[in-house]
Design an enzyme around this catalytic site. Structure first.
Site, PDB file in Angstrom:
ATOM      1  N   TYR A  56       1.046  -1.258  -0.062  1.00 51.44           N
ATOM      2  CA  TYR A  56       0.103   0.095  -0.064  1.00 51.44           C
ATOM      3  C   TYR A  56       1.129   1.630   0.339  1.00 51.44           C
ATOM      4  O   TYR A  56       1.764   1.293   1.368  1.00 51.44           O
ATOM      5  CB  TYR A  56      -0.824   0.093   1.634  1.00 51.44           C
ATOM      6  CG  TYR A  56      -1.929  -1.367   1.067  1.00 51.44           C
ATOM      7  CD1 TYR A  56      -2.186  -2.130   0.209  1.00 51.44           C
ATOM      8  CD2 TYR A  56      -2.352  -1.480   2.469  1.00 51.44           C
ATOM      9  CE1 TYR A  56      -2.967  -2.561   0.587  1.00 51.44           C
ATOM     10  CE2 TYR A  56      -3.747  -2.607   3.116  1.00 51.44           C
ATOM     11  CZ  TYR A  56      -3.959  -2.764   1.604  1.00 51.44           C
ATOM     12  OH  TYR A  56      -4.796  -4.374   1.561  1.00 51.44           O
ATOM     13  N   PRO A 204     -16.088  -3.683   2.021  1.00 50.06           N
ATOM     14  CA  PRO A 204     -17.527  -3.601   2.020  1.00 50.06           C
ATOM     15  C   PRO A 204     -18.574  -3.206   1.746  1.00 50.06           C
ATOM     16  O   PRO A 204     -19.915  -3.160   2.169  1.00 50.06           O
ATOM     17  CB  PRO A 204     -17.419  -3.749   3.432  1.00 50.06           C
ATOM     18  CG  PRO A 204     -16.568  -3.167   4.019  1.00 50.06           C
ATOM     19  CD  PRO A 204     -15.294  -2.623   2.792  1.00 50.06           C
ATOM     20  N   GLY A 206     -19.091  -1.615  -1.213  1.00 44.03           N
ATOM     21  CA  GLY A 206     -18.760  -2.122  -2.222  1.00 44.03           C
ATOM     22  C   GLY A 206     -17.658  -0.977  -3.700  1.00 44.03           C
ATOM     23  O   GLY A 206     -18.273  -0.666  -4.184  1.00 44.03           O
ATOM     24  N   ARG A 207     -16.905  -0.047  -3.228  1.00 37.92           N
ATOM     25  CA  ARG A 207     -16.015   0.445  -3.379  1.00 37.92           C
ATOM     26  C   ARG A 207     -16.572   1.333  -4.457  1.00 37.92           C
ATOM     27  O   ARG A 207     -16.214   2.419  -4.842  1.00 37.92           O
ATOM     28  CB  ARG A 207     -14.981   0.422  -4.772  1.00 37.92           C
ATOM     29  CG  ARG A 207     -14.349  -1.325  -4.793  1.00 37.92           C
ATOM     30  CD  ARG A 207     -13.771  -1.544  -5.592  1.00 37.92           C
ATOM     31  NE  ARG A 207     -13.002  -3.231  -5.325  1.00 37.92           N
ATOM     32  CZ  ARG A 207     -12.299  -3.926  -5.402  1.00 37.92           C
ATOM     33  NH1 ARG A 207     -11.102  -2.584  -4.397  1.00 37.92           N
ATOM     34  NH2 ARG A 207     -11.921  -4.227  -4.931  1.00 37.92           N
ATOM     35  N   LEU A 210     -22.190   1.179  -2.355  1.00 29.99           N
ATOM     36  CA  LEU A 210     -23.263   1.315  -1.333  1.00 29.99           C
ATOM     37  C   LEU A 210     -23.208   2.799   0.240  1.00 29.99           C
ATOM     38  O   LEU A 210     -22.930   1.900   0.711  1.00 29.99           O
ATOM     39  CB  LEU A 210     -23.102   0.188  -0.737  1.00 29.99           C
ATOM     40  CG  LEU A 210     -22.675  -1.475  -1.589  1.00 29.99           C
ATOM     41  CD1 LEU A 210     -21.991  -2.664  -0.755  1.00 29.99           C
ATOM     42  CD2 LEU A 210     -24.105  -1.562  -2.126  1.00 29.99           C
ATOM     43  N   THR A 211     -23.110   3.483  -0.746  1.00 30.37           N
ATOM     44  CA  THR A 211     -22.491   4.789   0.244  1.00 30.37           C
ATOM     45  C   THR A 211     -23.436   5.694  -0.343  1.00 30.37           C
ATOM     46  O   THR A 211     -24.620   5.517  -1.315  1.00 30.37           O
ATOM     47  CB  THR A 211     -21.416   5.381   0.470  1.00 30.37           C
ATOM     48  OG1 THR A 211     -20.875   5.692  -0.934  1.00 30.37           O
ATOM     49  CG2 THR A 211     -20.480   4.135   0.419  1.00 30.37           C
TER      50      THR A 211
END
Length: 330
Positions: A56, A204, A206-207, A210-211
């Site tokens: 990273y 979690p 969904g990139r 899901l926000t």
């Protein structure tokens, strides 16, 4: 904060961790100040698991975490710290699970993190040049050395987990798992539960699909990972926004952030499922943590399944290049 156990005999940790790829990862780097603020907020919220990796930002994420521990020395005893190795920058050998390579990589990670051991060390990508039993044996020797308390694998099949577990207890398996990626339910969730292995769920939310604030198409096209990812390429992108609008509408009706619903749904999958969302924004972190504070009713879970039934997502989760390394098992 809900808690779970990290592996069959591991420490009790929050059933929610912070994925530190966002500090220096696929979606643009965060500043040191932003990253430290997220870690401060995690600590204040009772989040006791930090997940990073040597790749990273080519070590930058680990260095940022190390500087935070240096500024907050008491936090080290409060946190279960995980890192990973096994991905290389050698075009001739992208993955390397040689025992010597894994130990050398862990030594370098420990130096960047400023600690003498980690709580969990993963093989980031399984190298098929070795058997699962052989790799697990190498990991066991790292436990014996005191450099890590427990070990795990990322993106492996249930059959590989079983073989590795015959040689060494595997505390955790990391896999993409969310309302948009449900393949782990075809064996991995169940095998982890059977073996006492924690299923650590990355991406979690969904990139960002899901926000309440999913990536715009323009922003997705500006980032190396998403600009070629099937779910962010038209016409899939527009179709996925339209589909996830149903979850956003449901979240509004329930009165919770969409990301909180996504996290709460994952936690409802089992006590051994531990989501590790990433963020460089403390306001978004608060929405994510909210998911640990709510318990979805059976009616709410049914409504979520109606809004996003299994198989709703348009496009594969990876393109052909991104699929190099992860094991498909169904």
């Amino acid at each position: 904060m809900k808690t779970t156990r990290l592996g069959p005999d591991g420490p009790e940790v929050s059933q929610f961790g912070i994925g530190a790829m966002s500090f220096a990862g696929l979606y643009g780097d965060a500043t040191v100040e932003e990253s430290h603020a997220v870690l401060d907020a995690c600590r204040n919220a009772g989040v006791t698991h930090i997940d990073t990796a040597n790749v990273y930002g080519n070590g930058r994420s680990e260095e940022i975490i190390g500087s935070w521990f240096a500024a907050n020395p008491a936090a080290r005893d409060e946190m279960a710290l995980a890192t990973k190795a096994g991905i290389t920058r050698d075009p001739k050998r992208r993955f390397n699970n040689d025992a010597e390579h894994l130990e050398a990589s862990l030594d370098q990670s420990l130096e960047r993190l400023g600690v003498d051991h980690v709580d969990l060390f993963y093989v980031h990508r399984y190298d098929r040049a070795h058997s699962p039993e052989e790799v697990a044996g190498s990991l066991k020797r790292l436990i014996d050395s005191g450099k890590t308390k427990a070990v795990g694998f990322s993106e492996i099949a249930p059959s590989t987990l079983r073989r590795a577990s015959s040689e060494c207890p595997i505390a955790a398996v990391q896999s993409e798992y969310s309302l948009s990626t449900r393949a782990p339910e075809l064996g991995l969730v169940q095998t982890c539960a059977e073996l006492g292995t924690t299923l650590v769920a990355f991406s979690p939310v969904g990139r960002a699909f899901l926000t309440d604030d999913p990536f715009s198409f323009e922003r997705a096209q500006s980032m190396a990972f998403t600009k070629s990812n099937p779910r962010f390429i038209e016409p899939n992108y527009t179709a996925n926004i339209s589909a996830t609008d149903r979850l956003r509408a449901l979240a509004t009706e329930i009165g919770e952030p969409t990301a909180a619903l996504a996290i709460a749904w994952l936690i409802s999958r089992g006590d051994h499922v531990l989501p590790i969302p990433g963020t460089k924004n403390t306001a978004h972190l608060a929405e994510l943590v909210r998911g640990t504070e709510i318990t979805l009713s059976e009616d709410a879970l049914d409504e979520i399944d109606k809004a996003l039934p299994v198989g709703w997502a348009h496009g594969d989760r990876y393109n052909a290049t991104q699929w190099e390394g992860p094991e498909r098992f169904c």
